[in-house]
Design an enzyme around this catalytic site. Structure first.
Site, PDB file in Angstrom:
ATOM      1  N   PRO A   1       5.058  25.337  31.185  1.00  0.00           N
ATOM      2  CA  PRO A   1       4.308  24.080  31.195  1.00  0.00           C
ATOM      3  C   PRO A   1       2.836  24.269  31.535  1.00  0.00           C
ATOM      4  O   PRO A   1       1.963  23.614  30.954  1.00  0.00           O
ATOM      5  CB  PRO A   1       5.021  23.259  32.277  1.00  0.00           C
ATOM      6  CG  PRO A   1       6.398  23.818  32.325  1.00  0.00           C
ATOM      7  CD  PRO A   1       6.245  25.283  32.056  1.00  0.00           C
TER       8      PRO A   1
ATOM      9  N   CYS B   1      -4.427  35.424  30.083  1.00  0.00           N
ATOM     10  CA  CYS B   1      -3.645  36.593  29.662  1.00  0.00           C
ATOM     11  C   CYS B   1      -4.305  37.255  28.457  1.00  0.00           C
ATOM     12  O   CYS B   1      -4.419  38.483  28.385  1.00  0.00           O
ATOM     13  CB  CYS B   1      -2.211  36.198  29.346  1.00  0.00           C
ATOM     14  SG  CYS B   1      -2.031  34.955  28.036  1.00  0.00           S
TER      15      CYS B   1
ATOM     16  N   SER C   1       7.703  32.457  26.615  1.00  0.00           N
ATOM     17  CA  SER C   1       6.933  32.934  27.765  1.00  0.00           C
ATOM     18  C   SER C   1       5.772  32.007  28.098  1.00  0.00           C
ATOM     19  O   SER C   1       4.982  32.292  28.989  1.00  0.00           O
ATOM     20  CB  SER C   1       6.406  34.353  27.504  1.00  0.00           C
ATOM     21  OG  SER C   1       5.421  34.337  26.491  1.00  0.00           O
TER      22      SER C   1
ATOM     23  N   THR D   1       0.905  26.959  31.009  1.00  0.00           N
ATOM     24  CA  THR D   1       0.210  27.557  29.864  1.00  0.00           C
ATOM     25  C   THR D   1      -0.041  26.516  28.780  1.00  0.00           C
ATOM     26  O   THR D   1      -1.137  26.412  28.228  1.00  0.00           O
ATOM     27  CB  THR D   1       1.036  28.723  29.281  1.00  0.00           C
ATOM     28  OG1 THR D   1       1.195  29.725  30.284  1.00  0.00           O
ATOM     29  CG2 THR D   1       0.338  29.331  28.072  1.00  0.00           C
TER      30      THR D   1
ATOM     31  N   ASN E   1       2.424  38.730  28.367  1.00  0.00           N
ATOM     32  CA  ASN E   1       1.274  37.875  28.658  1.00  0.00           C
ATOM     33  C   ASN E   1       1.236  37.479  30.122  1.00  0.00           C
ATOM     34  O   ASN E   1       0.155  37.392  30.734  1.00  0.00           O
ATOM     35  CB  ASN E   1       1.305  36.622  27.777  1.00  0.00           C
ATOM     36  CG  ASN E   1       2.597  35.845  27.880  1.00  0.00           C
ATOM     37  OD1 ASN E   1       3.673  36.394  27.676  1.00  0.00           O
ATOM     38  ND2 ASN E   1       2.504  34.560  28.194  1.00  0.00           N
TER      39      ASN E   1
END
Length: 313
Positions: free
Chosen positions: A164, A130, A161, A166, A288
């Protein structure tokens, strides 16, 4: 009637579900044929089933068992870098294209507005991260008019945001983004930092881009950045400059010593970006995730168009 390219999504979490909804609402090229997960109680799978999409909670093996498997041309992976290797091997060996939303980086990095037409025949394309999708266009814009000796990006996202996947891929995020800043953005040296901000109410995604350059004026750099921001906002409407581009001469009296680069004398550029999500499925603060699904959709549509042209020859 125009033939739609059938696609599948592996990963029924936030990113996969948002991508599914984007395809259904926005694409005149892609048709969502299957949603894959590993939890039978997944909200994403239940939503997909209600919308008439074929679903399986048996992972990639379950996808292969579905009757639509043979009709699918493109598969999105919205799981994790660790799981992607297996997924990619199965998908590409079946002659299908993999669009990778994890930081696995098996295939070439793709940022739609920078190199979106360069890898249309690759079996696997990687959407970087992102932070990469938000900041690499700016680095590339600066590189188009100046020599970028160093570029550093700081991506700040709301903790809410960051799911798990990320959180499990933080190390891969920094490594993948740093490499892509160099390979796609054109910087001689790149560095990436991610910050998970626990603020309440949740903050919008904010990105800061620093570049050290030579060979171009402030006016040339600012014009290139503003033009690039307009291009990105065409497929990510919530993408914008937070304030005007800032400049600072560096090493005027004494050259600045940069570790790994040596002495530097030139221009420091600072760019502040904000990314607001479209709120198709995710909250507006999850810019993101929105920029990732938007970039993946844009890339897949280009690939689909290319495959359709080839099939018509």
């Amino acid at each position: 009637m125009k033939t739609m390219t059938k696609v599948a999504i592996i990963g029924s979490g936030n990113i996969g579900t948002d991508l599914m909804i984007k395809i259904m609402r926005q694409s005149s090229v892609l048709e969502i044929a299957a949603m894959v997960g590993i939890d039978p109680e997944s909200e994403g799978l239940r939503r997909a089933e209600r919308l008439g999409v074929a679903v399986t909670h048996e992972g990639i093996e379950g996808l292969q068992k579905l009757s639509v498997w043979s009709d699918i041309d493109i598969v999105f992976d919205a799981t994790s870098a660790g799981a992607h290797t297996k997924h990619s091997e199965i998908v590409t060996s079946a002659g299908k294209v993999m669009v990778d939303l994890t930081p696995a980086a098996i295939g070439p990095y793709v940022v739609p507005v920078v190199n979106g037409s360069e890898h249309l025949k690759a079996p696997n394309v990687n959407m970087v991260t992102c932070g990469g999708q938000a900041t690499i266009p700016v680095v590339a814009a600066v590189s188009s008019v100046a020599t970028v000796h160093y570029a550093e990006i700081v991506a700040s996202i709301s903790s809410k945001s960051a799911g798990p996947g990320t959180r499990a891929n933080i190390d891969e995020f920094t490594e993948t983004t740093s490499r892509a800043i160099e390979e796609v953005g054109g910087a001689a040296k790149g560095k990436a930092i991610i910050v998970l901000n626990p603020a309440e109410p949740p903050m919008l995604m904010r990105d800061t881009v620093f570049t050290l350059t030579s060979g171009a004026s402030e006016q040339e750099i600012e014009a290139a950045i503003e033009k690039m921001v307009e291009k990105v906002s065409e497929y990510v409407p919530g993408y914008r400059l937070k304030q005007r581009v800032q400049f600072e001469p560096v090493g005027v009296d004494k050259p600045l010593l940069i570790p790994g680069l040596g002495e530097f004398k030139g221009l420091k550029t600072t760019v502040f970006l904000e990314v607001e999500g479209a709120a198709h499925y995710l909250p507006a603060y999850a810019g993101n995730l929105d920029i990732m699904t938007s970039a993946a959709l844009k890339t897949a549509e280009k690939i689909a168009d290319e495959r359709t042209k080839e099939a018509a020859l």
